[in-house]
Enzyme design. Structure first.
Site, PDB file in Angstrom:
ATOM      1  N   TYR A  10       0.839  -1.201   0.000  1.00 59.29           N
ATOM      2  CA  TYR A  10       0.000   0.000   0.000  1.00 59.29           C
ATOM      3  C   TYR A  10       0.879   1.256   0.000  1.00 59.29           C
ATOM      4  O   TYR A  10       0.666   2.176  -0.790  1.00 59.29           O
ATOM      5  CB  TYR A  10      -0.937  -0.013   1.217  1.00 59.29           C
ATOM      6  CG  TYR A  10      -1.714   1.275   1.373  1.00 59.29           C
ATOM      7  CD1 TYR A  10      -2.764   1.568   0.507  1.00 59.29           C
ATOM      8  CD2 TYR A  10      -1.383   2.197   2.363  1.00 59.29           C
ATOM      9  CE1 TYR A  10      -3.464   2.766   0.630  1.00 59.29           C
ATOM     10  CE2 TYR A  10      -2.081   3.383   2.494  1.00 59.29           C
ATOM     11  CZ  TYR A  10      -3.116   3.668   1.619  1.00 59.29           C
ATOM     12  OH  TYR A  10      -3.798   4.846   1.739  1.00 59.29           O
ATOM     13  N   GLU A  32     -11.302   6.214   4.995  1.00 61.14           N
ATOM     14  CA  GLU A  32     -10.688   7.114   5.975  1.00 61.14           C
ATOM     15  C   GLU A  32     -11.668   7.420   7.099  1.00 61.14           C
ATOM     16  O   GLU A  32     -11.290   7.484   8.264  1.00 61.14           O
ATOM     17  CB  GLU A  32     -10.189   8.401   5.307  1.00 61.14           C
ATOM     18  CG  GLU A  32      -9.010   8.209   4.375  1.00 61.14           C
ATOM     19  CD  GLU A  32      -7.717   7.771   5.045  1.00 61.14           C
ATOM     20  OE1 GLU A  32      -7.608   7.809   6.288  1.00 61.14           O
ATOM     21  OE2 GLU A  32      -6.799   7.382   4.313  1.00 61.14           O
ATOM     22  N   TRP A  40      -5.002   2.734  10.681  1.00 62.47           N
ATOM     23  CA  TRP A  40      -5.179   2.474   9.251  1.00 62.47           C
ATOM     24  C   TRP A  40      -4.969   0.986   8.968  1.00 62.47           C
ATOM     25  O   TRP A  40      -5.634   0.415   8.107  1.00 62.47           O
ATOM     26  CB  TRP A  40      -4.230   3.332   8.410  1.00 62.47           C
ATOM     27  CG  TRP A  40      -4.373   3.037   6.954  1.00 62.47           C
ATOM     28  CD1 TRP A  40      -3.434   2.504   6.130  1.00 62.47           C
ATOM     29  CD2 TRP A  40      -5.555   3.221   6.138  1.00 62.47           C
ATOM     30  NE1 TRP A  40      -3.946   2.340   4.864  1.00 62.47           N
ATOM     31  CE2 TRP A  40      -5.247   2.777   4.846  1.00 62.47           C
ATOM     32  CE3 TRP A  40      -6.831   3.706   6.390  1.00 62.47           C
ATOM     33  CZ2 TRP A  40      -6.166   2.803   3.806  1.00 62.47           C
ATOM     34  CZ3 TRP A  40      -7.750   3.736   5.349  1.00 62.47           C
ATOM     35  CH2 TRP A  40      -7.414   3.291   4.080  1.00 62.47           C
TER      36      TRP A  40
END
Length: 180
Positions: A10, A32, A40
């Protein structure tokens, strides 16, 4: 630094790369928002589940979700089962479609916050990178005014980082020069 392959991929291939595709921008804004109060990493591990649960973040489908569908999502162990966060995806889909109709695309709308070009920062260390700034404050305020939920300033800044509106790779990171 992490050794988690998914996280590394990522970072190396996606985080900070400018995104102009409306569906992808909508997906990242929703993810988000789902992250609020969490890491995250938690969301990244569940990302594929989110795509499946929320019809690949196709707003036209999401706005038609029924109470039954919301209850089904509340039982889905593959996503964060927070009622307000789940409902925010539906609310955001409605706001997203309205913006897209008014502005031609969500991309046109969102990229205007950075004058249609990425902001290139020059941080030497991760500790210098802010969690929010005046621009994310402005974006948050406007998104809320336009009907979006779970779009506080910190979420907006993370979103801008993720979709390449700001390049917050540190200067020694190989991705930094790749993106300038």
């Amino acid at each position: 630094m992490t050794k988690e392959e998914l996280y590394i991929e990522y970072h190396d291939k996606e985080w900070g790369v400018p995104v102009y595709d409306d569906r992808k921008l909508f997906e990242m804004l929703c993810l988000e928002g789902a992250q609020a109060g969490l890491s995250w990493w938690t969301i990244l591990k569940k990302r594929e589940n989110y795509k499946e649960a929320f019809d690949n973040f196709e707003a036209e489908k999401i706005v038609k979700y029924t109470e039954e569908k919301l209850e089904q999502l509340m039982q889905d162990k593959g996503i964060v089962r927070n009622r307000r966060k789940i409902e925010s995806v539906v609310t955001n889909a409605k706001a997203f479609l309205k913006i897209r109709e008014e502005c031609g695309s969500f991309s046109n709308y969102i990229w205007k916050f950075v004058d249609n070009k990425p902001i290139i920062n020059s941080w030497k260390s991760i500790g210098e990178v802010p969690a929010s700034n005046e621009l994310s404050d402005k974006m948050s305020k406007q998104l809320k005014k336009d009907g979006f939920k779970f779009v506080g300033s910190t979420i907006c800044y993370s979103f801008m980082q993720a979709v390449g509106m700001v390049n917050d790779h540190t200067t020694e990171c190989f991705c930094y020069t790749k993106l300038i």
